[in-house]
Design a protein around this motif. Structure first.
Motif, short mmCIF file in Angstrom:
data_model
loop_
_atom_site.label_atom_id
_atom_site.label_comp_id
_atom_site.label_asym_id
_atom_site.label_seq_id
_atom_site.Cartn_x
_atom_site.Cartn_y
_atom_site.Cartn_z
N UNK A 42 38.02 36.33 25.09
CA UNK A 42 37.14 37.03 26.04
C UNK A 42 37.23 36.39 27.42
N UNK A 43 37.23 35.07 27.45
CA UNK A 43 37.30 34.34 28.72
C UNK A 43 38.64 34.61 29.42
N UNK A 44 39.72 34.63 28.65
CA UNK A 44 41.04 34.90 29.23
C UNK A 44 41.08 36.28 29.87
N UNK A 45 40.54 37.28 29.18
CA UNK A 45 40.48 38.63 29.74
C UNK A 45 39.67 38.68 31.02
N UNK A 46 38.57 37.94 31.05
CA UNK A 46 37.70 37.90 32.22
C UNK A 46 38.41 37.26 33.41
N UNK A 47 39.08 36.14 33.16
CA UNK A 47 39.77 35.42 34.23
C UNK A 47 40.91 36.26 34.80
N UNK A 48 41.72 36.85 33.93
CA UNK A 48 42.86 37.65 34.39
C UNK A 48 42.39 38.85 35.20
N UNK A 49 41.31 39.50 34.75
CA UNK A 49 40.78 40.66 35.48
C UNK A 49 40.35 40.27 36.89
N UNK A 50 39.77 39.08 37.04
CA UNK A 50 39.32 38.62 38.36
C UNK A 50 40.50 38.24 39.25
N UNK A 51 41.55 37.71 38.65
CA UNK A 51 42.71 37.28 39.44
C UNK A 51 43.58 38.46 39.84
N UNK A 101 36.52 46.24 30.87
CA UNK A 101 35.19 46.35 31.49
C UNK A 101 35.26 46.02 32.98
N UNK A 102 35.97 44.96 33.34
CA UNK A 102 36.09 44.61 34.76
C UNK A 102 36.99 45.58 35.50
N UNK A 103 37.98 46.17 34.82
CA UNK A 103 38.80 47.21 35.44
C UNK A 103 37.93 48.40 35.85
N UNK A 104 37.04 48.82 34.96
CA UNK A 104 36.14 49.94 35.26
C UNK A 104 35.22 49.59 36.43
N UNK A 105 34.70 48.36 36.42
CA UNK A 105 33.83 47.92 37.52
C UNK A 105 34.57 47.94 38.84
N UNK A 106 35.80 47.45 38.84
CA UNK A 106 36.60 47.42 40.08
C UNK A 106 36.97 48.82 40.53
N UNK A 107 37.33 49.69 39.58
CA UNK A 107 37.75 51.05 39.94
C UNK A 107 36.61 51.86 40.50
N UNK A 108 35.38 51.56 40.07
CA UNK A 108 34.20 52.31 40.54
C UNK A 108 33.46 51.55 41.63
N UNK A 109 34.10 50.52 42.19
CA UNK A 109 33.51 49.70 43.26
C UNK A 109 32.15 49.13 42.87
N UNK A 110 32.04 48.69 41.63
CA UNK A 110 30.82 48.04 41.13
C UNK A 110 30.99 46.54 41.22
N UNK A 111 30.25 45.92 42.12
CA UNK A 111 30.36 44.47 42.30
C UNK A 111 29.55 43.75 41.22
#
Length: 444
Positions: free
Chosen positions: A102-111, A326-336
């Motif tokens: 889960x942490x790896x997915x979170x870190x990669x999504x942010x990078x 989850x972070x992809x969806x947040x980024x695509x919908x401009x959800x900070x």
């Protein structure tokens, strides 16, 4: 009580024609299925029953294989202390690496930020397609999941084919065998004989695996089309790359620390991995994985506990997918999302991944369950990735499968239940086979 022992013999290498090897047949079936689905999509879609039929055949045999493997394995342990030790070490391993995924997915999504710049308005998305997944996610609570582990009747676990219910019944039955002791020997002898028969049954089923892989892959390409991933290529590529890094670097390091190579393990399981790729289901290769792990030197009792449990609690690929998507969806919908909100997302994902374990389409359902609890990210955004979820499902299944194979070897080593010489010979490509011989205490 010692009910059986294992002797290893090495046979002369056998050189079968390449076209008779299962991995080649499955690979060829996948290629032919992809060509059919791409150039004749309508015909490809009609091949779906072939894939469905094969998966049904495998699921038909999973419950008895798990039950018999666990019962004979626990009987071979002879003590309850050994059972508790394996369970404790398994769940410690599962918890750590599931969280790490889960942490790896979170870190990669942010990078990488695969969804940045899409500027999607959630109000414009068609949520009808994801409504069914959201409904299932709502039903899949942690409490409901725990209650569902207990079958309605002793036999309903086998009728329904629920892995965790079968595991629950098998462990209780195996513990009862240990407590009964010598009078249970005839039952264990019967279970051991039945186990040999069932694994022969599995080998017969594997002969039609290429047909199942062909049907499933032809359907996938025909239904969704390779072109459907173009618009979301960044997300798909990021997910596959992240999963590859997790397997080769993180799990690779775990394997190295435990004295074996993850690449050799992958090569050893290549036929099963191709089957998982073709069917998008790690369950299709579950019986074969259990047989191969025992063949590679892992004690049957550890294999019987770690592999089936891992199929519900050690889903590395699914966990990477959840935080990344989850972070992809947040980024695509401009959800900070703040760091605190992202950590909340991770914590919820840890629970929801257990709540929907074993459910068909679990990856998508667990994502829906996670987003429904974290209102910052719009659930409607799931409509963005529905079209490519099938392609990511294959990577999820492959990563989950490899993760459980690694877990089985590692826990076996921790338990002192691993024949390391045999493991190295098998992973090195030597042709070996097991000879089971029953130990009659009265003859001693």
């Amino acid at each position: 009580m010692q009910l059986h022992d294992l002797r290893v013999t090495q046979t002369a290498p056998t050189h079968k024609p390449f076209y008779r090897n299962l991995y080649f047949q499955v690979l060829l079936a996948i290629v032919v299925g992809a060509v059919l689905g791409h150039f004749w999509p309508d015909l490809g879609v009609q091949m779906k029953p072939l894939g469905d039929a094969f998966i049904k055949l495998v699921k038909m045999i999973i419950a008895p294989v798990i039950f018999l493997t666990i019962v004979t394995g626990l009987a071979g342990m002879g003590t309850l202390k050994g059972v508790g030790s394996v369970v404790a070490k398994s769940f410690g391993y599962f918890l750590f690496f599931s969280t790490l995924a889960l942490v790896v997915g979170l870190v990669v999504a942010n990078v990488v930020q695969p969804g940045a710049g899409m500027n999607i308005d959630p109000a414009t998305l068609d949520t009808k397609a994801v409504a069914a997944y959201a409904a299932k996610a709502h039903e899949s609570t942690l409490t409901g999941f725990l209650m569902n582990i207990i079958p309605t009747t002793l036999t309903s676990a086998f009728n329904d084919g629920d892995i965790l219910q079968v595991l629950f019944v098998a462990i209780l039955f195996g513990i009862s065998v240990i407590l009964v002791g010598e009078p249970a020997r005839p039952v264990v002898t019967f279970c051991e004989a039945a186990t040999h028969i069932l694994f022969k049954f599995v080998s017969l089923l594997m002969k039609v695996a290429p047909i199942g892989a062909f049907g499933a892959f032809a359907f996938t390409i025909g239904k969704y089309g390779i072109g459907s991933i173009v618009n979301l290529a960044t997300l798909v590529f990021t997910f596959y790359l992240t999963a590859a890094i997790f397997v080769l670097v993180i799990l690779g390091a775990v394997c190295a620390l435990n004295g074996f190579s993850v690449l050799k393990l992958i090569r050893y399981l290549k036929a099963e991995l191709l089957l998982v790729l073709g069917t998008s289901s790690s369950e299709s290769a579950l019986p074969a994985l259990m047989e191969k792990m025992e063949h590679a030197g892992c004690k049957r009792s550890v294999v019987g506990l770690v592999v089936p449990t891992g199929y519900s609690f050690n889903l590395d690929g699914t966990n990477i997918y959840m935080t990344l998507a989850a972070l992809f969806i947040a980024q695509a919908t401009n959800t900070d999302l703040t760091i605190g909100q992202q950590l909340l997302l991770l914590a919820v994902a840890m629970l929801s991944s257990k709540g929907a374990a074993g459910v068909t389409g679990a990856g998508f359902i667990t994502l829906a369950a996670t987003l429904s609890v974290v209102p910052s990210v719009p659930v409607a955004g799931m409509a963005l990735i529905l079209g490519v979820d099938r392609f990511m499902s294959e990577c999820r299944s492959l990563t989950n499968f490899i993760g459980n194979a690694v877990a089985c070897v590692v826990v076996s080593r921790w338990e002192g239940a691993l024949d390391t010489d045999r493991l190295h010979k098998v992973l090195g490509g030597h042709e070996l086979h097991l000879m089971h011989s029953h130990d009659d205490k009265n003859a001693a």
